[in-house]
Design an enzyme around this catalytic site. Sequence first.
Site, short mmCIF file in Angstrom:
data_model
loop_
_atom_site.label_atom_id
_atom_site.label_comp_id
_atom_site.label_asym_id
_atom_site.label_seq_id
_atom_site.Cartn_x
_atom_site.Cartn_y
_atom_site.Cartn_z
N ASP A 79 -12.44 15.63 -29.69
CA ASP A 79 -12.81 14.21 -29.65
C ASP A 79 -11.72 13.30 -30.19
O ASP A 79 -11.54 12.18 -29.71
CB ASP A 79 -14.14 13.97 -30.38
CG ASP A 79 -14.12 14.41 -31.83
OD1 ASP A 79 -13.23 15.17 -32.23
OD2 ASP A 79 -15.02 13.99 -32.58
N LYS A 105 -19.54 20.62 -39.39
CA LYS A 105 -20.51 19.51 -39.33
C LYS A 105 -21.97 19.99 -39.42
O LYS A 105 -22.87 19.37 -38.86
CB LYS A 105 -20.33 18.69 -38.05
CG LYS A 105 -18.91 18.14 -37.86
CD LYS A 105 -18.80 17.37 -36.57
CE LYS A 105 -17.40 16.85 -36.33
NZ LYS A 105 -16.46 17.89 -35.95
#
Length: 469
Positions: free
Chosen positions: A205, A170
């Site tokens: 997550d 990311k």
Amino acid sequence: MSVNSLAVGSLYVSRSRSRRGVPPIRMTVRSNIVSVAPFLTKLQRDSATPLPVLRYVADAMTTDMRAGLATDGGSDLKMILSYVDCLPSGGKQERVIATEFEQVSIPQELMFGTSEELFDFIASGLANFAKKEGGKFHLPHGRIREIGFTFSFPVKQTSIDSGILIKWTKGFAVSGSAGRDVVACLNEAMERQGLDMRVSALVNDTVGTLAGARYWDDDVMVAVILGTGTNACYVERIDAIPKLRGPESFSGRTIVNTEWGAFSNGIPLTEYDRDMDAASINPGEQIFEKTISGMYLGEIARRVLLKMAEVGDLFGKSVPEKLSTPFALRTPDLCAMQQDNSDDLQSVGSILYNVVGAESSLSARKIVVEVSDAIVKRGGRLAGAGIVGILQKMEEDSRGLIFGKRTVVAMDGGLYEHYPQYRRYLKEAVTELLGLEISKNIVIEHSKDGSGIGAALLAATNSKYDHDY
């Protein structure tokens, strides 16, 4: 798990976004202009996802899942074990009694800083969050606070409360953390802040999203994050994991984190994808993520528009200089432009002017919308194919237990939540692949902040203290 009462606090840490004012208009003027129509046609052809392509991607996802479960390094998919042995059983009553949330943006420089700087920042934010509770929460004497740590990067999990960082994704490139236990990093940072807390559950997550959604709905079997990055996890039978070594799970099931962003088999790529990948901090990696997630869709579109402006006649004889800035055009900009239903596409024109400094004609605006749609359509449909690949694998191992009954896929992430075209393309792909009858049993629903609540639930189940569930 049955929880009588549970107060949940979530601290969100996200990438910061810079503010944009109206830019000065700087243009490069050139000659030898050609039509952009062939560029658009080629983009649409190269990024097309007809049913045979979707079927190939779904089947390849299933195959890679099996290979990754057989042995570490067996495929692009890491298939990381979560060590979650006890899943929330589904709360039929309101048993999460309070939730509090706060979002803190990570400064851009910390994305490329040191491990200690990043974890100190997180611990500092957690300390400030805890102070705001005032006298509302009291621990019994002798206990310390236990927290669930949602960590949305690939780790080699060694237990429910420990995991070694595999790599940053990311857009993060933090030094000094490779090969380290990220739980130890946070625990040490909390000690430096004087916080009387410990991590009792390290949760990806996506795993947190599944656990949080499962608390309210027993039929949740898969969770997918589609935001800045992307990932998916699902409920797997222990006896279907050949690489698992160690004690048997008493429940016979666990959650497997696929890390599907690394998938790459059969994905239709354009010249713009290849150029973006080559210029990235991780060339040749995270190809699925680079074609379906929010961090990259805007950048792919920017590269297409730049080529159309430099070689073609998209903006007449001019090339806006800001269009040459990587990631100047973001996925939310594409989304906003695709919501413009006005005759003159005024919002599209305003966004092009404000974001990349482009003066645009109506025909140029229409092309920009078509470029955006081509990229977003591919992303959504590929994500749908990935979901079907996971469901196929589960169905093959337990005939009728997935496709023959109501099965819920919990979705989280801003891309899925806020981009209606992306969401529609994803669901259409699932229906095309499974057919109308089977797809009626597959419920794809948004689970906002499942990861925060899920992490708290898993922290509670793994508390070192006695509790009344």
